[in-house]
Design an enzyme around this catalytic site. Structure first.
Site, short mmCIF file in Angstrom:
data_model
loop_
_atom_site.label_atom_id
_atom_site.label_comp_id
_atom_site.label_asym_id
_atom_site.label_seq_id
_atom_site.Cartn_x
_atom_site.Cartn_y
_atom_site.Cartn_z
N ASP A 189 46.03 45.17 49.03
CA ASP A 189 45.93 43.76 48.61
C ASP A 189 46.72 42.92 49.61
OD1 ASP A 189 45.62 41.37 46.97
OD2 ASP A 189 45.17 42.75 45.34
N HIS A 245 41.70 39.34 49.80
CA HIS A 245 42.88 40.12 49.37
C HIS A 245 43.25 41.10 50.50
CE1 HIS A 245 43.57 38.74 45.27
NE2 HIS A 245 42.25 38.73 45.09
N GLU A 299 37.64 37.02 44.25
CA GLU A 299 38.46 35.86 44.65
C GLU A 299 38.47 35.59 46.16
OE1 GLU A 299 41.76 35.89 41.13
OE2 GLU A 299 42.14 37.25 42.78
C1 TNX Z 1 43.09 38.43 39.13
S1 TNX Z 1 41.05 40.52 38.46
C2 TNX Z 1 42.96 39.36 40.14
C3 TNX Z 1 44.16 40.08 40.62
C4 TNX Z 1 45.39 39.61 39.94
C5 TNX Z 1 45.14 39.39 38.46
C6 TNX Z 1 46.38 38.98 37.72
C7 TNX Z 1 40.89 40.47 39.91
C8 TNX Z 1 39.72 41.18 40.33
N1 TNX Z 1 41.77 39.79 40.67
O1 TNX Z 1 44.27 39.91 42.01
O2 TNX Z 1 46.38 40.57 40.11
O3 TNX Z 1 44.16 38.39 38.31
O4 TNX Z 1 46.24 39.03 36.36
#
Ligand code: TNX
Length: 766
Positions: free
Chosen positions: A204, A270, A334
């Site tokens: 990440d 990420h 994301e």
């Molecule tokens: C969203 S769920 C994210 C993570 C974070 C999390 C925190 C997802 C696929 N991505 O990067 O750690 O929320 O709750």
């Protein structure tokens, strides 16, 4: 009132261990097993319990290496969790055999049957996994009374098989790193809940945790970050990674417990840690070291040129060599894919593909990666963002986290999906309101919330339902720094996931699960897991007036309490209305179920000052769009703060202003290490008059003119301060709203505790 202590979770289970469940004879229709088996029946004509004492033999067929391995595992397990020695014999035994593992081709896969009768205990299965799960169920029967030494089992016939094939837990080892031994401990605990998929989040923005031989900088550079001043991680470099030798060992450890590891290598976003190591594979903003210790969303994405795909394929090649399972997770969540709009190579690729939408470029990314994995006999798994921008590769599996709709939509189109919906399957959220809960996200995800989730809506067509592979709980670790806290976040919530994943819906019921919970917590403790007792704990809330309100889990069991300092017993007073105290009182309260103590004892000294003091977790956030339970700087008395760092504002409800002359507010300045998504969690800066900012106190509404304003003394991240503010004379009960102003919130002042003081100003402010 006692100060909240992090060690409060370390309550002495031993006190009630022996009492956790009524004696060993269990009624045949239900057994004290989690997840609940498919069918449980009485054994006709058999009533007397079967005793298993030291030396009772486990027999396996000759030439069955897997049965032998499972027998040895069972033997080791009963020894370490109960001190009961069950020797393993192969082929035959001169005298009586207590437990027999046998094969039957009539049973397949994970199915097994288990019979406890006057003839002994017999576990039958066709496949290795079934035999293993039969042994796990037997271990649960043996440990159902929470005691040590010999066990007595009621005769019973269990026939069992799982509802879902994917029974998962995700561990984020990127945000915080867990040593390999901790991963193995979690795998062992998973297997004992019949969970069989460890989704291992290995990379990440904040860290790259997997050694890749061809690209050594991924771990040399990407596995280490320099935390910000005042961060809970301290000032040294933070990090760690798994060598390939360690990974092979973890994979083998998991395989021996019928757990498949699904590694996750995040792309196209990420990816900051990877891009810090190899900036040439990035598009968009130049990777910034300063962002690496922060949490949140970042503008860094991989490029889409051939050399970047070459790099990713090299990485995935090493990943596939390490992880033999069919599934490889490639993230996909994301991504700020708009960054590709400003990157020449990405523009060239979009031109070549005849697309103009960066979402379609991400779909190209996903397809290209899926094709590569398919060519090697693997299947791509991605977060539900992979549904955007075009058709999904046919073989791809969706991890549905934006609720379950994405997963269901994919399933309707014939794709496989795993449901892991936020927030209820996000185990970085708090599971209780006690100030001593571990740090994490601040939203409340109680055990019963997790348990209540049903993956398949009743109207779902059978053909769609068949594509829901299963469910998965996710432990994100931005704020989960230690192994002890990780275990508390994961357990017992993983047990609720296990029952949803394994048991048929008609076998599920919360009250029944709750009855099996004390034994379950005792087992988790016996395994050395720091399971969170929130679900069986009594909560105390000040008020109304000079009283306290106690609460146990809704409708289940009874709260019993004492006010003379003694431990609550089955005959102690039952709590049924707020307790009003005349003077200082030592209150102790415990949850009981059917006359048996099932939780830790809450002990509080109630006096006027205790009643008029609230930790941040006992205040209300003015705005909980973002809610975090953040750990403060390391050092003596390290604390946890419930705060919205984008809007540091709290409400103390129902303050008796006739008695309150002064409010004492202690706070710590926490580093603002968040890359907040623009427009999503917009920081609500309350403008300040001075650079250091002020604390404003308002009555009734957070937008009224302040009653009183205090300037903040200068302070650095990690520093703690107490301010005392004298209130003007106001009468009646009112909410008080506490807001920090600033010219930005870095660091963000976070309330630790508000104390209401009566009479003239006592002492001077610190
Ligand atoms: C969203 S769920 C994210 C993570 C974070 C999390 C925190 C997802 C696929 N991505 O990067 O750690 O929320 O709750």
């Amino acid at each position: 009132m006692a100060e909240p202590r992090r060690v409060a979770l370390g309550w002495t289970l031993g006190l009630w261990l022996g009492l956790a469940a009524p004696a060993a004879a269990q009624p045949a229709a239900t057994v004290n097993v989690i997840p609940a088996p498919l069918s449980v029946a009485a054994v006709p004509g058999d009533a007397a319990p079967v005793r298993l004492a030291n030396g009772a033999v486990i027999l396996v067929p000759a030439g069955d290496a897997e049965a032998l391995r499972t027998a040895r595992y069972l033997s080791d397990l009963t020894r370490r969790t109960r001190g009961l020695n069950l020797p393993v014999w192969v082929g035959g035994h001169p005298s009586a055999v207590a437990i027999t593992l046998a094969r039957s081709p009539a049973l397949q896969g994970e199915a097994y049957s288990l019979e406890v009768s006057s003839a002994g205990v017999r576990i039958t299965a066709g496949a290795d996994a079934g035999l293993f799960y039969g042994a796990v169920t037997l271990w649960q029967l043996i440990t159902a009374d929470g005691g040590r030494g010999p066990a007595a089992l009621a005769p019973v016939r269990i026939d069992d098989a799982p509802r879902f094939a994917w029974r998962g837990l995700m561990i984020d080892s990127a945000r915080h790193f867990q040593p390999p031994a901790e991963i193995e401990k979690l795998i062992d605990a998973m297997a004992l809940h019949k969970l069989n998929v460890l989704h291992w989040h290995l990379t990440d923005d904040q860290g790259w945790r997997l050694q890749i031989l061809k690209y050594p900088r991924l771990t040399e550079v990407g596995a280490w970050r320099k935390p910000q001043a005042g961060s809970p991680d301290g000032t040294a470099r933070y990090g760690g990674f798994y060598t390939q030798a360690e990974v092979r060992q973890v994979v083998a450890y998991a395989a021996a417990r019928h757990v498949t590891i699904v590694p996750e290598i995040e792309m196209p976003s990420h990816a900051l840690s990877a891009l810090l190591a190899y900036p040439r594979f990035g598009a968009g903003a130049a990777p910034a070291r300063a962002d690496q210790p922060k949490w949140g969303g970042f503008p860094y994405v991989y490029n889409v040129d051939d050399k970047t795909f070459g790099f990713l394929e090299d990485v995935l090649t090493e990943v596939m060599a390490l992880f033999p399972g069919r599934y490889v997770h490639v993230g996909g969540d994301e991504a700020e894919r708009e960054r590709w709009n400003a990157a020449p190579a990405a523009q060239a690729r979009m031109h070549e593909l005849g697309i103009s939408d960066p979402a379609a470029l991400q779909a190209y990314f996903t397809h290209r990666t899926a094709r590569f994995l398919e060519a090697h006999g693997r299947r791509l798994v991605g977060w539900d963002e992979i549904l955007q921008g075009g058709e999904l590769p046919a073989d791809a599996v969706v991890s549905s986290w934006h609720g379950i709709d994405g997963g269901l939509a994919a399933a309707a189109k014939g794709h496989d999906a795993v449901l892991a919906p936020a927030p209820i399957f996000y185990f970085d959220n708090r599971q209780g309101l006690d100030p001593a809960e571990p740090p994490g996200r601040g939203w409340l995800v109680r055990l019963q919330d997790v348990y209540g989730f049903e993956p398949l809506p009743p109207t779902l067509p059978a053909a769609t339902a068949a594509h829901i592979l299963g469910v998965q709980g996710n432990v994100w670790t931005e704020h989960v720094r230690t192994s002890a806290d990780l275990e508390a976040m994961a357990f017992p919530r993983a047990a609720a996931v296990a029952e949803t994943a394994w048991s048929q819906p008609q076998r599920k019921d919360w009250a029944g699960f709750f009855r099996r919970l004390p034994a379950e917590l005792a087992r988790e403790r016996a395994l050395g897991l720091n399971a969170d007792p929130a679900a069986v704990s009594v909560l105390i809330a000040p008020g109304p007036g000079l009283g306290v309100t106690l609460a146990g889990p809704a409708g289940l069991g009874e709260v019993r309490y004492t006010t003379d300092g003694s431990e609550p017993r089955a005959t102690s007073m039952i709590y049924d209305q707020p307790i009003t105290v005349a003077g200082p009182t030592a209150l102790k309260a415990t949850l009981f179920l059917d006359g048996v103590r099932v939780g830790p004892t809450l002990a509080r000294d109630i006096d006027a000052s205790g009643l008029s003091s609230r930790a941040s977790q006992e205040l209300k956030l003015c705005n909980d769009k973002l809610s975090l339970n953040l750990e403060g700087a390391p050092g003596a008395g390290r604390r946890t703060y419930l705060v919205n760092p984008a809007d540091p504002c709290w409400i103390f409800t129902g303050v008796d202003l006739d008695r309150t002359r002064t409010v004492a507010v202690s706070f710590e300045r926490l580093p603002f290490n968040f890359g907040l998504d623009p427009g999503h969690n917009t920081v609500m800066v309350h403008p300040s008059r001075r650079a250091a900012g002020e604390l404003e106190v308002r009555q009734d509404s957070c937008t009224a003119d302040p009653l009183v304003v205090a300037s903040l003394p200068p302070g650095h991240p990690g520093s703690r301060t107490e301010l005392r503010l004298k209130l003007p004379v106001v009468s009646g009960r009112h909410d008080l709203c506490f807001t920090f102003t600033g010219r930005g919130y870095d660091p963000v002042p976070s309330i630790d505790r508000v104390r209401l003081l009566s009479g003239p100003l006592p002492g001077r402010s610190k």
